[in-house]
Design a protein around this motif. Structure first.
Motif, PDB file in Angstrom:
ATOM      1  N   GLY A 172     -62.101  30.567   7.258  1.00 44.52           N
ATOM      2  CA  GLY A 172     -61.173  30.935   6.194  1.00 44.52           C
ATOM      3  C   GLY A 172     -60.518  32.279   6.431  1.00 44.52           C
ATOM      4  N   LEU A 173     -61.280  33.232   6.964  1.00 45.33           N
ATOM      5  CA  LEU A 173     -60.699  34.543   7.270  1.00 45.33           C
ATOM      6  C   LEU A 173     -59.589  34.423   8.301  1.00 45.33           C
ATOM      7  CD1 LEU A 173     -63.672  37.047   7.510  1.00 45.33           C
ATOM      8  CD2 LEU A 173     -61.722  37.172   5.984  1.00 45.33           C
ATOM      9  N   THR A 207     -60.347  22.182  11.387  1.00 41.24           N
ATOM     10  CA  THR A 207     -61.318  22.557  12.419  1.00 41.24           C
ATOM     11  C   THR A 207     -61.109  24.018  12.806  1.00 41.24           C
ATOM     12  OG1 THR A 207     -59.871  21.968  14.264  1.00 41.24           O
ATOM     13  CG2 THR A 207     -61.294  20.201  13.360  1.00 41.24           C
ATOM     14  N   LEU A 208     -62.153  24.631  13.303  1.00 43.54           N
ATOM     15  CA  LEU A 208     -62.044  25.994  13.796  1.00 43.54           C
ATOM     16  C   LEU A 208     -61.049  26.048  14.960  1.00 43.54           C
ATOM     17  CD1 LEU A 208     -62.886  28.952  13.790  1.00 43.54           C
ATOM     18  CD2 LEU A 208     -64.865  28.298  15.205  1.00 43.54           C
ATOM     19  N   ALA A 209     -61.127  25.069  15.851  1.00 44.24           N
ATOM     20  CA  ALA A 209     -60.194  25.041  16.986  1.00 44.24           C
ATOM     21  C   ALA A 209     -58.748  24.963  16.500  1.00 44.24           C
ATOM     22  CB  ALA A 209     -60.512  23.865  17.908  1.00 44.24           C
ATOM     23  N   GLY A 210     -58.499  24.163  15.475  1.00 45.61           N
ATOM     24  CA  GLY A 210     -57.142  24.038  14.936  1.00 45.61           C
ATOM     25  C   GLY A 210     -56.658  25.329  14.300  1.00 45.61           C
ATOM     26  N   VAL A 211     -57.545  26.000  13.563  1.00 43.19           N
ATOM     27  CA  VAL A 211     -57.190  27.265  12.921  1.00 43.19           C
ATOM     28  C   VAL A 211     -56.928  28.329  13.988  1.00 43.19           C
ATOM     29  CG1 VAL A 211     -58.118  29.119  11.469  1.00 43.19           C
ATOM     30  CG2 VAL A 211     -58.357  26.741  10.753  1.00 43.19           C
ATOM     31  N   LEU A 212     -57.752  28.378  15.020  1.00 42.94           N
ATOM     32  CA  LEU A 212     -57.543  29.344  16.099  1.00 42.94           C
ATOM     33  C   LEU A 212     -56.242  29.070  16.856  1.00 42.94           C
ATOM     34  CD1 LEU A 212     -61.204  29.665  17.402  1.00 42.94           C
ATOM     35  CD2 LEU A 212     -59.830  31.509  16.379  1.00 42.94           C
ATOM     36  N   ALA A 213     -55.915  27.798  17.061  1.00 42.81           N
ATOM     37  CA  ALA A 213     -54.654  27.456  17.739  1.00 42.81           C
ATOM     38  C   ALA A 213     -53.454  27.868  16.891  1.00 42.81           C
ATOM     39  CB  ALA A 213     -54.608  25.958  18.049  1.00 42.81           C
ATOM     40  N   GLN A 260     -70.455  25.820  10.906  1.00 39.86           N
ATOM     41  CA  GLN A 260     -70.794  27.242  10.852  1.00 39.86           C
ATOM     42  C   GLN A 260     -69.581  28.086  10.423  1.00 39.86           C
ATOM     43  OE1 GLN A 260     -72.253  27.279  14.924  1.00 39.86           O
ATOM     44  NE2 GLN A 260     -74.233  28.090  14.197  1.00 39.86           N
ATOM     45  N   ALA A 261     -68.400  27.701  10.890  1.00 39.16           N
ATOM     46  CA  ALA A 261     -67.179  28.437  10.533  1.00 39.16           C
ATOM     47  C   ALA A 261     -66.830  28.281   9.055  1.00 39.16           C
ATOM     48  CB  ALA A 261     -66.013  27.976  11.402  1.00 39.16           C
ATOM     49  N   ARG A 262     -67.373  27.240   8.400  1.00 41.96           N
ATOM     50  CA  ARG A 262     -67.160  27.022   6.966  1.00 41.96           C
ATOM     51  C   ARG A 262     -68.201  27.735   6.099  1.00 41.96           C
ATOM     52  NH1 ARG A 262     -66.413  21.822   8.913  1.00 41.96           N
ATOM     53  NH2 ARG A 262     -64.228  21.233   8.757  1.00 41.96           N
TER      54      ARG A 262
END
Length: 187
Positions: free
Chosen positions: A62-63, A110-116, A48-50
């Motif tokens: 991406g944002l 991953t979304l978790a990786g980008v958020l971290a 979903q984040a992609r």
């Protein structure tokens, strides 16, 4: 935010005294806009984040990745000047194409990786705001077609730019999320 609301003091940054005044205001503005950027990504899967949900190329993952890189780059600029950023006037078409990956959540990410990563960059920026000796210290801007060739920005001006960039993309994130599944940040 972990600031003391009763005193108006900013967040406690790793045992150092909390900041006050203009620096606290900057940290509060950054924290608020970061929240509104991250909030639309709540409870999403990596897929979903992609997902692109509008006519544009942007996706939520991406944002967040883009804003992370912007904040990281401008933090480097505050510390090291224009040498910390690319010469945008010398970039090739291939360079610009590679930069587009900064707006996408790639299959190996991953979304978790980008958020971290975003949380780490935010922590470093917050430390910079708290410890920078002089918010008036500045540098000539990096070479870019969108900057005047003789322009200089102070650390303060750069931090205001980070707040504005984050706020702009938080709005984009809200639109993308609402288009994805109807969820809204407000209302």
């Amino acid at each position: 935010m972990s600031g003391d609301e009763s005193t108006g003091r900013g967040p406690d940054l790793g045992g150092r005294p909390a900041v006050s005044g203009e620096r606290a205001d900057l940290l509060e503005a950054l924290a608020k806009q970061r929240h509104f950027l991250r909030f639309p990504a709540r409870d999403l899967t990596d897929e979903q984040a992609r997902q692109r949900t509008t006519a544009g190329e942007l996706c939520l993952g991406g944002l967040i990745k883009h804003v992370t890189e912007v904040e990281r780059g401008w933090g480097g600029f505050i510390l090291h000047g224009p040498s910390a950023m690319p010469d945008f006037t010398a970039m090739t078409e291939a360079d610009w194409a590679r930069r587009q990956d900064g707006f996408r959540l790639l299959p190996e990410e991953t979304l978790a990786g980008v958020l971290a990563d975003y949380a780490d960059v935010a922590r470093r920026t917050d430390e910079l705001v708290a410890t920078l000796p002089d918010l008036d210290a500045g540098w000539p801007l990096p070479k870019a077609p969108w900057f005047d060739s003789d322009a200089r920005w102070s650390a303060r001006r750069v931090l205001l730019h980070i707040v504005a960039e984050t706020a702009q993309h938080a709005g984009h994130a809200d639109i993308i999320r609402e288009s994805l599944d109807g969820a809204k940040s407000m209302g």
